[in-house]
Design a protein around this motif. Structure first.
Motif, PDB file in Angstrom:
ATOM      1  N   LEU A  61      -4.251   9.268 -18.094  1.00 48.22           N
ATOM      2  CA  LEU A  61      -4.795  10.059 -16.988  1.00 48.22           C
ATOM      3  C   LEU A  61      -4.000  11.339 -16.772  1.00 48.22           C
ATOM      4  O   LEU A  61      -4.303  12.110 -15.874  1.00 48.22           O
ATOM      5  CB  LEU A  61      -4.789   9.228 -15.707  1.00 48.22           C
ATOM      6  CG  LEU A  61      -5.815   8.093 -15.681  1.00 48.22           C
ATOM      7  CD1 LEU A  61      -5.523   7.112 -14.580  1.00 48.22           C
ATOM      8  CD2 LEU A  61      -7.211   8.669 -15.506  1.00 48.22           C
ATOM      9  N   LEU A  99      -6.826   0.191  -9.118  1.00 46.39           N
ATOM     10  CA  LEU A  99      -6.643   1.255  -8.130  1.00 46.39           C
ATOM     11  C   LEU A  99      -5.655   2.292  -8.631  1.00 46.39           C
ATOM     12  O   LEU A  99      -5.855   3.486  -8.470  1.00 46.39           O
ATOM     13  CB  LEU A  99      -6.149   0.663  -6.800  1.00 46.39           C
ATOM     14  CG  LEU A  99      -7.167  -0.162  -6.017  1.00 46.39           C
ATOM     15  CD1 LEU A  99      -6.503  -0.837  -4.848  1.00 46.39           C
ATOM     16  CD2 LEU A  99      -8.310   0.720  -5.550  1.00 46.39           C
ATOM     17  N   MET A 122      -5.190   3.246 -11.475  1.00 47.29           N
ATOM     18  CA  MET A 122      -5.797   4.116 -12.477  1.00 47.29           C
ATOM     19  C   MET A 122      -6.749   5.110 -11.851  1.00 47.29           C
ATOM     20  O   MET A 122      -7.466   5.820 -12.550  1.00 47.29           O
ATOM     21  CB  MET A 122      -6.571   3.275 -13.482  1.00 47.29           C
ATOM     22  CG  MET A 122      -5.726   2.849 -14.640  1.00 47.29           C
ATOM     23  SD  MET A 122      -6.778   2.139 -15.883  1.00 47.29           S
ATOM     24  CE  MET A 122      -7.199   0.633 -15.121  1.00 47.29           C
ATOM     25  N   GLY A 123      -6.810   5.115 -10.529  1.00 44.60           N
ATOM     26  CA  GLY A 123      -7.679   6.075  -9.868  1.00 44.60           C
ATOM     27  C   GLY A 123      -9.095   5.572  -9.691  1.00 44.60           C
ATOM     28  O   GLY A 123      -9.999   6.347  -9.441  1.00 44.60           O
ATOM     29  N   ALA A 124      -9.285   4.245  -9.823  1.00 43.14           N
ATOM     30  CA  ALA A 124     -10.608   3.697  -9.540  1.00 43.14           C
ATOM     31  C   ALA A 124     -10.823   3.697  -8.034  1.00 43.14           C
ATOM     32  O   ALA A 124      -9.889   3.487  -7.271  1.00 43.14           O
ATOM     33  CB  ALA A 124     -10.710   2.276 -10.074  1.00 43.14           C
ATOM     34  N   THR A 125     -12.076   3.946  -7.639  1.00 38.23           N
ATOM     35  CA  THR A 125     -12.366   3.844  -6.211  1.00 38.23           C
ATOM     36  C   THR A 125     -12.482   2.369  -5.846  1.00 38.23           C
ATOM     37  O   THR A 125     -12.503   1.502  -6.713  1.00 38.23           O
ATOM     38  CB  THR A 125     -13.681   4.547  -5.861  1.00 38.23           C
ATOM     39  OG1 THR A 125     -14.723   3.899  -6.581  1.00 38.23           O
ATOM     40  CG2 THR A 125     -13.637   6.005  -6.244  1.00 38.23           C
ATOM     41  N   HIS A 126     -12.562   2.111  -4.551  1.00 44.07           N
ATOM     42  CA  HIS A 126     -12.710   0.735  -4.075  1.00 44.07           C
ATOM     43  C   HIS A 126     -13.906   0.055  -4.725  1.00 44.07           C
ATOM     44  O   HIS A 126     -13.825  -1.048  -5.253  1.00 44.07           O
ATOM     45  CB  HIS A 126     -12.876   0.795  -2.550  1.00 44.07           C
ATOM     46  CG  HIS A 126     -12.743  -0.536  -1.891  1.00 44.07           C
ATOM     47  ND1 HIS A 126     -12.998  -0.732  -0.570  1.00 44.07           N
ATOM     48  CD2 HIS A 126     -12.392  -1.742  -2.382  1.00 44.07           C
ATOM     49  CE1 HIS A 126     -12.805  -2.000  -0.268  1.00 44.07           C
ATOM     50  NE2 HIS A 126     -12.435  -2.632  -1.347  1.00 44.07           N
ATOM     51  N   GLN A 141     -15.528   0.933  -7.516  1.00 48.33           N
ATOM     52  CA  GLN A 141     -15.336   0.747  -8.969  1.00 48.33           C
ATOM     53  C   GLN A 141     -14.444  -0.451  -9.245  1.00 48.33           C
ATOM     54  O   GLN A 141     -14.671  -1.202 -10.193  1.00 48.33           O
ATOM     55  CB  GLN A 141     -14.721   2.008  -9.584  1.00 48.33           C
ATOM     56  CG  GLN A 141     -15.698   3.162  -9.712  1.00 48.33           C
ATOM     57  CD  GLN A 141     -15.001   4.469 -10.048  1.00 48.33           C
ATOM     58  OE1 GLN A 141     -13.856   4.699  -9.658  1.00 48.33           O
ATOM     59  NE2 GLN A 141     -15.690   5.328 -10.776  1.00 48.33           N
ATOM     60  N   LEU A 199     -13.617   6.325 -15.632  1.00 49.54           N
ATOM     61  CA  LEU A 199     -13.744   6.260 -14.174  1.00 49.54           C
ATOM     62  C   LEU A 199     -13.680   7.656 -13.577  1.00 49.54           C
ATOM     63  O   LEU A 199     -14.366   7.977 -12.618  1.00 49.54           O
ATOM     64  CB  LEU A 199     -12.629   5.416 -13.565  1.00 49.54           C
ATOM     65  CG  LEU A 199     -12.714   3.905 -13.734  1.00 49.54           C
ATOM     66  CD1 LEU A 199     -11.507   3.253 -13.100  1.00 49.54           C
ATOM     67  CD2 LEU A 199     -13.986   3.372 -13.120  1.00 49.54           C
ATOM     68  N   ALA A 236      -8.418   8.318  -4.628  1.00 47.14           N
ATOM     69  CA  ALA A 236      -8.639   8.086  -6.056  1.00 47.14           C
ATOM     70  C   ALA A 236      -8.024   9.211  -6.883  1.00 47.14           C
ATOM     71  O   ALA A 236      -7.383   8.973  -7.912  1.00 47.14           O
ATOM     72  CB  ALA A 236     -10.132   7.951  -6.337  1.00 47.14           C
TER      73      ALA A 236
END
Lengths: 326, 252
Positions: free
Chosen positions: B165, A209, A211-215, A217, B112, B82
């Motif tokens: 990122l 999460l 790392m900016g992953a969505t739920h 992902q 991602l 996100a």
């Protein structure tokens, strides 16, 4: 064994501690009269029960071997693993039965795996708290439905549906059996897979999460892969359940002992090993070649289930011993 | 007064019936290292996790107050969580390489985020590993599994993973708690470089570390923000008795 010793030690050290606290008494107090005798009695009866369980399993196994092994002498291997099962004509080809069982089992897993994993993910990762609390016991109940009831449902609801939608002569097909078996394997798969997903540390989810992953992902690329050994175990256990199931399968697969060779035999009748034994055992002459052959099928089934369980157990064992990514 | 990159305004936070943060307000200036320190259970990690909304997933919690990133409340309805988490990276106490190779670990977040440009990815891969002070040690084995690295290397890999990122704010939750002194030193040194580019908020694993890295430091005790002042002042001449007691080791 180890646990019992431990608890005994613990108890005696506790009693000596208590003795130390009571003024005017030194050392370990003598056990109350009769207590050691009762202790001995309980202990030995537990031991007898434990060993007799092992004994019964061994006896059943020996019985199975005694009745089944002669078939491998009485019938030539070419006949025994041939493609034709007509015991009245001395044709004991078990291949259609083995493949029939495999066919139905694999098809049922193909149905149950995506459904089961998706349900487990839903319960553990997506569903709100109250839904989870309702769903979990419901799934346990699902496991408790007697297979004959499911078979009945399969015969009268599922089979006509298969017949009309697939436009085949009979609805009693391998596919119908696979769907029922999938339904029966689902509770096992769901609860074991759910446990596996539950043991994925929260820190893994956090890392993904963060790392900016969505739920989604996070679930699909991190949580499920991290739980894959547990999910594999779930599938193995479900498979063990499916391959050994008799009643529901016998009621809906049509029981024609023919080779399911092409893909569309999925929508034709097949006969499994379990159904064969169950259907024919009541009619054979005790001690005949046919009788031995049914026990021979039992041995083959036993070996297959045993192998599947070993694979599943090894996966669990590995999982426990690898640590870290449980 | 310098422009605040991150501000917390009157934050109250509850885990069930337990209040973890009590009316906490502070502003974090850009391009500096801000330290949250104090004894365990003080709420510092909770506040850190609120800044990139990681606590959203924790059940049975309640929050009042606002957290602003560039003067925009990150708890507003229209915020994409996100994307927020790409702007606010986080490194955890335990190094947590994901299953896969070193390269995959660093580029995972980029993929991602939808980046497909291979050259750009390779560029960022090298840059972030250099920034995390680990490039020289692993440049020849980018495709070996991340789990084959030592603990210190894994932690710096995780820092690189966050840096890849290109976040604006970097949150570090006791990033050196599992590391040997040499690796700790490397991480601390790289922080001083990184603050040129990023805004860094760190929960250190010791007071000594807090004093070494802090531009400003906030002392948390039982959910209260006791004192928040420049690092050069708070560790030498604390104003509050409780801060002084903690720093001098009278409790903790």
């Amino acid at each position: 064994m180890g646990a019992r010793h431990l608890s005994l030690n613990w108890a005696s050290s506790l009693s000596s501690k208590i003795a130390g606290l009571v003024p005017g008494r030194k050392g370990k107090p003598p056990p109350p009269a009769g207590r050691s005798y009762v202790e001995f009695l309980i202990e030995s009866s537990i031991r007898v029960l434990g060993f007799s369980t092992i004994g019964f399993v061994l006896l059943i196994f020996f019985f199975l071997l005694r009745e089944g092994l002669p078939i491998f002498r009485e019938v030539a291997p070419a006949n025994l693993f041939g493609t034709r099962w007509y015991p009245t004509f001395d044709l004991f080809g078990t291949l259609p039965l083995i493949i029939g069982s495999a066919y139905v089992t694999v098809a049922s897993i193909a149905i149950a795996l995506p459904l089961g994993v998706a349900t487990a993910v839903f319960i553990r990762e997506v569903a709100p708290h109250w839904t989870r609390e309702v769903l979990k016991p419901l799934i346990e109940v699902l496991a408790g439905i007697p297979s004959v009831v499911l078979g009945f449902f399969g015969m009268h609801v599922l089979a006509p549906l298969v017949r009309t939608t697939m436009d085949v002569p009979t609805g009693l097909t391998a596919f119908t059996g696979a769907v029922l078996l999938a339904y029966m394997a689902l509770p096992t798969i769901i609860s074991v897979a759910e446990d596996a997903i539950d043991t994925v540390p929260r820190s893994y989810r956090d890392a993904a999460l963060a790392m900016g992953a969505t739920h989604w992902q996070t679930i699909w690329r991190v949580v499920v892969p991290a739980a894959r050994s547990g999910i594999a175990t779930a599938v193995m256990l479900g498979m063990g359940r499916a391959i050994g199931e008799t009643m529901a399968v016998m009621m809906v697969t049509g029981n024609a002992a023919r080779m399911p060779i092409s893909l569309n035999s999925l929508f034709m009748p097949v006969r499994t090993m379990t159904a064969t034994v169950a259907a024919e055992m009541g009619e054979v002459a005790n001690g005949s070649v046919h009788y031995h052959s049914l026990f021979g099928i039992g041995i083959i089934l036993f070996i297959l289930t045993f192998l599947i369980n070993i694979v599943a157990a090894t996966a669990i064992f590995k999982k426990r011993h690898r640590g870290g990514l449980r | 007064m310098v422009e605040k990159k991150v501000s917390a305004e009157n934050i109250n936070y509850f885990y069930g019936g337990n209040q973890a943060l009590r009316d906490v307000s502070l502003g974090v200036p850009a391009h500096s290292v801000t330290v949250f320190f104090g004894p365990a259970g003080g709420g510092k990690t909770t506040l850190l996790r609120l800044i990139n909304r990681l606590n959203d997933m924790v059940e049975n919690t309640r929050m009042t107050g606002r957290i602003l990133l560039d003067n925009k409340n990150i708890y507003d309805e229209d915020v994409d969580v996100a994307i927020l988490r790409r702007r606010v990276g986080m490194v955890f106490a335990l190094p947590l390489p994901l299953p896969g190779t070193i390269r995959e670990n660093v580029t995972y977040g980029l993929k991602l985020a939808g980046m497909r440009d291979g050259h750009r990815i390779a560029e960022i891969l090298e840059k972030s590993l250099v920034q995390a002070a680990i490039w020289d040690e692993i440049k020849d084995r980018l495709d070996s599994p991340a789990s084959s690295l030592s603990g210190g290397q894994q932690q710096r890999l995780c820092i690189a993973r966050s840096l890849a990122l290109e976040p604006e704010v970097l949150l570090l939750d006791e990033p050196t708690s599992g590391l040997d002194p040499i690796s700790t030193r490397k991480v601390e040194d790289s922080l001083q470089e990184l603050k040129q580019l990023y805004t860094i908020i760190i929960v250190p694993h010791s007071i000594q570390q807090a004093a070494r890295v802090a531009d400003q430091a906030a002392f948390f005790l039982m959910g209260d923000l006791i004192e928040y002042r420049p690092g050069t002042e708070i560790f030498t001449t604390p104003r509050d008795k409780r801060t002084e007691d903690y720093i001098t080791g009278r409790f903790g």
